[in-house]
Scaffold this active site. Structure first.
Site, PDB file in Angstrom:
ATOM      1  N   LYS A 255     -15.686 -11.264 -17.636  1.00 61.49           N
ATOM      2  CA  LYS A 255     -14.414 -11.342 -16.912  1.00 61.49           C
ATOM      3  C   LYS A 255     -13.809 -12.687 -17.308  1.00 61.49           C
ATOM      4  CE  LYS A 255     -11.410 -10.151 -13.583  1.00 61.49           C
ATOM      5  NZ  LYS A 255     -10.604  -8.926 -13.605  1.00 61.49           N
TER       6      LYS A 255
ATOM      7  N   HIS B 153     -12.670  -8.360  -7.591  1.00 59.92           N
ATOM      8  CA  HIS B 153     -11.985  -9.478  -6.933  1.00 59.92           C
ATOM      9  C   HIS B 153     -12.535  -9.754  -5.538  1.00 59.92           C
ATOM     10  CE1 HIS B 153      -9.045  -9.591 -10.144  1.00 59.92           C
ATOM     11  NE2 HIS B 153      -8.898  -8.298 -10.030  1.00 59.92           N
TER      12      HIS B 153
ATOM     13  N   HIS C  86     -12.308  -0.546  -7.955  1.00 58.51           N
ATOM     14  CA  HIS C  86     -11.760  -1.512  -8.904  1.00 58.51           C
ATOM     15  C   HIS C  86     -11.676  -2.910  -8.288  1.00 58.51           C
ATOM     16  CE1 HIS C  86      -9.409  -2.736 -12.424  1.00 58.51           C
ATOM     17  NE2 HIS C  86      -8.740  -3.496 -11.569  1.00 58.51           N
TER      18      HIS C  86
END
Length: 283
Positions: free
Chosen positions: A218, A172, A156
């Site tokens: 995103k 990220h 993730h």
């Protein structure tokens, strides 16, 4: 600043000072911020604040360093769509262990480990510590809306996932962003700012941005740029284990920020990422 945040800030500063593999902006890499991203969730939106890629240059010799090499080998091990179960091969398990073996030898992870042992939050034995890291980051769990193990903290946060094929969740990490952009899978849409956040800076190591990946968008993400995999791993592990709060305030180097860290069943990382609050004056 409350005492626990001050103590954690001192630790993060130590991690930062010992991140020997961090890249230098303008020398080891260059980014092009261009314009501010629009508010649209539409992948085909014409309101794109950036006509060019985010990264204009990265010295890829850096990727030959042991921790970078081990980290990059993990990025293609995942099925991005949540809901599809992950099949983990013995080779992939070996790659996960190789990555952990490489990062626990770095100054940043050694500092984090020593602190966690002192706080009775991690085992002193290195093998047991690696087992703890494996559970936090690599053990699979079922993300929301799925009945089967289809996600992990590592996937993730560092690789990225898609939900329903249209929305990008997680993602990220700057190395994955750079590599995916190079392959043509990322369309950088511009930087994100709010009324309260500072203007982004091409020479700073944090950026809020909007991008599309594959067929998903995103709308707003926040990432460190140019830091080593071991720095992020150490920082996020520290926040996960030391704080029950989902938002932890830290001040280090030139940055006043929150580290968002969502726990999953108190055993795994659900998500974690940095949010810049303001720049600090150089010390």
């Amino acid at each position: 600043m409350i005492e626990s945040d001050r103590e954690l800030s001192a630790m993060v500063q130590e991690l930062w000072d010992n991140d020997i593999n961090r890249l230098k902006p303008g020398k080891d890499y260059r980014i092009s911020l261009q314009g501010k991203a629009g508010d649209s969730m539409n992948i085909n939106d014409n309101n794109d604040g950036a006509g060019y890629p985010l990264f204009t240059f990265v010295d890829e010799n850096i990727f030959k360093k042991e921790t970078f090499l081990a980290f990059i080998s993990l990025l293609d091990n995942y099925e991005s769509d949540t809901g599809k179960p992950e099949i983990v091969t013995p080779e992939e398990v070996a790659e996960n262990h190789k990555f952990l073996d490489s990062i626990v030898q770095t100054p940043t992870m050694k500092i984090a480990h020593k602190y966690l042992v002192k706080k009775h939050l991690s085992p002193e034995d290195e093998t047991e510590f690696k087992k703890q890291l494996y559970r936090i980051w690599f053990e699979l769990y079922a993300r929301r809306g799925s009945s089967r193990p289809d996600s992990s903290g590592f996937e993730h946060v560092f690789v990225g996932e898609t939900r329903g094929g249209r929305t990008v969740i997680g993602f990220h990490n700057w190395i994955q962003l750079y590599l995916q952009e190079k392959l043509g899978h990322i369309d950088y849409k511009g930087y994100s700012v709010t009324a309260h956040s500072p203007q982004p800076d091409e020479n700073k190591h944090i950026l809020a941005l909007q991008f599309s990946w594959k067929n998903g968008i995103k709308p707003k993400g926040s990432i460190f740029i140019g830091v080593s995999p071991e720095f992020e791993f150490a920082l996020y592990t520290l926040c996960f284990l030391t704080s029950p709060n989902e938002r932890v305030k830290v001040q280090f180097s030139l940055y006043d920020m929150e580290i968002v860290c969502h726990h999953y069943n108190q055993k795994h990382i659900g998500t974690t990422y940095p949010v810049l609050l303001r720049y600090l004056n150089p010390r």
